[in-house]
Scaffold this motif. Sequence first.
Motif, mmCIF file in Angstrom:
data_model
loop_
_atom_site.group_PDB
_atom_site.id
_atom_site.type_symbol
_atom_site.label_atom_id
_atom_site.label_comp_id
_atom_site.label_asym_id
_atom_site.label_seq_id
_atom_site.Cartn_x
_atom_site.Cartn_y
_atom_site.Cartn_z
ATOM 1 N N ASP A 1 0.830 -1.215 0.000
ATOM 2 C CA ASP A 1 0.000 0.000 0.000
ATOM 3 C C ASP A 1 0.855 1.250 0.000
ATOM 4 N N ILE A 2 1.962 1.244 0.731
ATOM 5 C CA ILE A 2 2.762 2.459 0.809
ATOM 6 C C ILE A 2 3.454 2.756 -0.511
ATOM 7 N N VAL A 3 3.843 1.703 -1.256
ATOM 8 C CA VAL A 3 4.447 1.928 -2.573
ATOM 9 C C VAL A 3 3.417 2.539 -3.523
ATOM 10 N N LEU A 4 2.203 2.008 -3.527
ATOM 11 C CA LEU A 4 1.148 2.530 -4.390
ATOM 12 C C LEU A 4 0.751 3.942 -3.965
ATOM 13 N N PHE A 5 0.669 4.203 -2.656
ATOM 14 C CA PHE A 5 0.321 5.541 -2.177
ATOM 15 C C PHE A 5 1.400 6.543 -2.563
ATOM 16 N N THR A 6 2.672 6.157 -2.449
ATOM 17 C CA THR A 6 3.760 7.050 -2.842
ATOM 18 C C THR A 6 3.681 7.377 -4.327
ATOM 19 N N ALA A 7 3.341 6.377 -5.159
ATOM 20 C CA ALA A 7 3.198 6.610 -6.590
ATOM 21 C C ALA A 7 2.038 7.577 -6.874
ATOM 22 N N LEU A 8 0.923 7.397 -6.177
ATOM 23 C CA LEU A 8 -0.227 8.288 -6.373
ATOM 24 C C LEU A 8 0.094 9.717 -5.943
ATOM 25 N N SER A 9 0.753 9.873 -4.775
ATOM 26 C CA SER A 9 1.083 11.222 -4.307
ATOM 27 C C SER A 9 2.014 11.926 -5.286
ATOM 28 N N LYS A 10 2.928 11.182 -5.908
ATOM 29 C CA LYS A 10 3.810 11.770 -6.927
ATOM 30 C C LYS A 10 3.012 12.182 -8.161
ATOM 31 N N TRP A 11 2.068 11.333 -8.564
ATOM 32 C CA TRP A 11 1.253 11.622 -9.746
ATOM 33 C C TRP A 11 0.342 12.837 -9.498
ATOM 34 N N LEU A 12 -0.130 13.028 -8.259
ATOM 35 C CA LEU A 12 -1.041 14.135 -7.925
ATOM 36 C C LEU A 12 -0.333 15.474 -7.753
ATOM 37 N N GLU A 13 0.976 15.478 -7.715
ATOM 38 C CA GLU A 13 1.690 16.736 -7.476
ATOM 39 C C GLU A 13 1.351 17.808 -8.510
ATOM 40 N N ASN A 14 1.243 17.463 -9.743
ATOM 41 C CA ASN A 14 0.985 18.433 -10.812
ATOM 42 C C ASN A 14 -0.419 18.282 -11.385
ATOM 43 N N LYS A 15 -1.345 17.818 -10.557
ATOM 44 C CA LYS A 15 -2.723 17.624 -11.020
ATOM 45 C C LYS A 15 -3.665 18.555 -10.240
ATOM 46 N N GLY A 16 -3.355 19.864 -10.278
ATOM 47 C CA GLY A 16 -4.181 20.826 -9.574
ATOM 48 C C GLY A 16 -5.577 20.946 -10.153
ATOM 49 N N SER A 17 -5.721 20.642 -11.430
ATOM 50 C CA SER A 17 -7.038 20.757 -12.082
ATOM 51 C C SER A 17 -7.891 19.507 -11.932
ATOM 52 N N LEU A 18 -7.363 18.497 -11.243
ATOM 53 C CA LEU A 18 -8.118 17.255 -11.077
ATOM 54 C C LEU A 18 -9.326 17.510 -10.183
ATOM 55 N N PRO A 19 -10.505 17.115 -10.580
ATOM 56 C CA PRO A 19 -11.693 17.338 -9.752
ATOM 57 C C PRO A 19 -11.516 16.704 -8.369
ATOM 58 N N ALA A 20 -12.090 17.382 -7.377
ATOM 59 C CA ALA A 20 -11.938 16.917 -5.994
ATOM 60 C C ALA A 20 -12.572 15.557 -5.794
ATOM 61 N N ASN A 21 -13.717 15.335 -6.445
ATOM 62 C CA ASN A 21 -14.372 14.033 -6.256
ATOM 63 C C ASN A 21 -13.543 12.886 -6.832
ATOM 64 N N VAL A 22 -12.817 13.158 -7.934
ATOM 65 C CA VAL A 22 -11.945 12.127 -8.519
ATOM 66 C C VAL A 22 -10.788 11.829 -7.580
ATOM 67 N N LYS A 23 -10.223 12.926 -7.004
ATOM 68 C CA LYS A 23 -9.112 12.749 -6.065
ATOM 69 C C LYS A 23 -9.562 11.953 -4.851
ATOM 70 N N MET A 24 -10.746 12.277 -4.317
ATOM 71 C CA MET A 24 -11.256 11.559 -3.152
ATOM 72 C C MET A 24 -11.528 10.089 -3.482
ATOM 73 N N GLU A 25 -12.008 9.857 -4.700
ATOM 74 C CA GLU A 25 -12.257 8.465 -5.116
ATOM 75 C C GLU A 25 -10.959 7.672 -5.149
ATOM 76 N N MET A 26 -9.891 8.338 -5.642
ATOM 77 C CA MET A 26 -8.602 7.666 -5.683
ATOM 78 C C MET A 26 -8.079 7.385 -4.275
ATOM 79 N N LEU A 27 -8.204 8.371 -3.372
ATOM 80 C CA LEU A 27 -7.704 8.194 -2.012
ATOM 81 C C LEU A 27 -8.511 7.165 -1.226
ATOM 82 N N SER A 28 -9.773 6.985 -1.630
ATOM 83 C CA SER A 28 -10.622 6.014 -0.942
ATOM 84 C C SER A 28 -10.181 4.573 -1.186
ATOM 85 N N CYS A 29 -9.295 4.399 -2.118
ATOM 86 C CA CYS A 29 -8.766 3.049 -2.379
ATOM 87 C C CYS A 29 -7.812 2.592 -1.279
ATOM 88 N N PHE A 30 -7.450 3.521 -0.367
ATOM 89 C CA PHE A 30 -6.490 3.187 0.690
ATOM 90 C C PHE A 30 -7.194 3.128 2.031
#
Length: 383
Positions: free
Chosen positions: A144-173
């Motif tokens: 889980d920590i490897v996948l979470f680290t990959a997601l946090s890196k991918w989200l760094e430059n995704k300021g325009s990503l909708p909040a609900n999409v981001k929450m859906e992704m984080l809900s996987c953890f």
Amino acid sequence: YFANMLHGGLPVDETNNSVPLNCCDSKTFQQIMIYVWEGEISFSDLSIQSLLGLLEASRFFCLDSLVDGVVEYLQYLLDSQRVEFKDCLAALDFLILHKFVTASDLFLKFIDQNLSSISSLPEFDTVSEYSMQALLKYDKTSTDIVLFTALSKWLENKGSLPANVKMEMLSCFDLEQFSKNDLVKIVRKTNFFDDKDICDVLEKHLEKLGEAVGSNEFHIEAQNKQIEAMQGQIEAQNTKIEENEAIEEAAEEAALEQECRIHAQNIEIEALKEQLQAQKKQINESEATKRKLNHYYWGSGSEFEHRFKLSLESLINAIEFKFDDSKFRYSFTVRSSLDGVTWTDLLDCKEVEHSGQQSWHFERRKMKFLAIKVTGSKDMYNY
């Protein structure tokens, strides 16, 4: 496809003699034609992008056997580690976009197995939202920590990503699946979760830790008791071993003493054998002397003495001899000596009454010389 286009299934411009194909480029279409004409095609010279284009064109032209062949070849490339990581990311975007489920699963599995290395590539930041969601929902083998680290890196430059999409992704953890160290040093610093939620999970970890410590103390106490019991058994075994060693030493000493006694007895037996042999030898010599005297011939006449020298000093207690002339009677004496000088009387037969075979016994005496002296004789017919 061509039947529908040429016979009314698809709208075409009848005034134009050419048939437009916008599904692939000319090189891909050329590969399609080779397969249709020859029934086989070589994939070894094709790049990943060319294989993906061929895959889409094959499905467009309803060439299912060719679609299966491309997918199998892609699996071969992945299994043999012959695909670069950055090409895997581009291939995943293409396959998910065009809904190639089987091929997508192949690349999702490969990326998941190598996620630590692939997520560090610059190309990972450009992976599509759909590819990232597919990766998060995949039945992963990475932690889980490897996948979470990959997601946090991918989200760094995704300021325009909708909040609900981001929450859906984080809900996987599930925060409870992270270790205490990962929660404090990695997850909390991303600010993706409330500190309260993180503290609640940390509290649960502490409770589990306390239970584990208590359980460990119980197990340690039980193990200490087992160790004490084992030490007692070991001490008892050592005592028994020492006793056995003492018994063995005593047995060895007794065996050595017995061996010494047997050796001494053997020496005594050998000495007795030697004495017996010597006695037998003396007896044999005495018998030889006796036989010699038995056959000695005596003649008539006045007083005379015969002396005999034995080959060895012998113990003698009897003598036999014979007067051959049966018409005479004799008187005689018998003496013995060790040196032929000093003599000891053994028999003194003064009466003239003896003739024929003579057998006399006397006290056993050691001798080297024997003398028989005739002291008198008479003719029994001219008396």
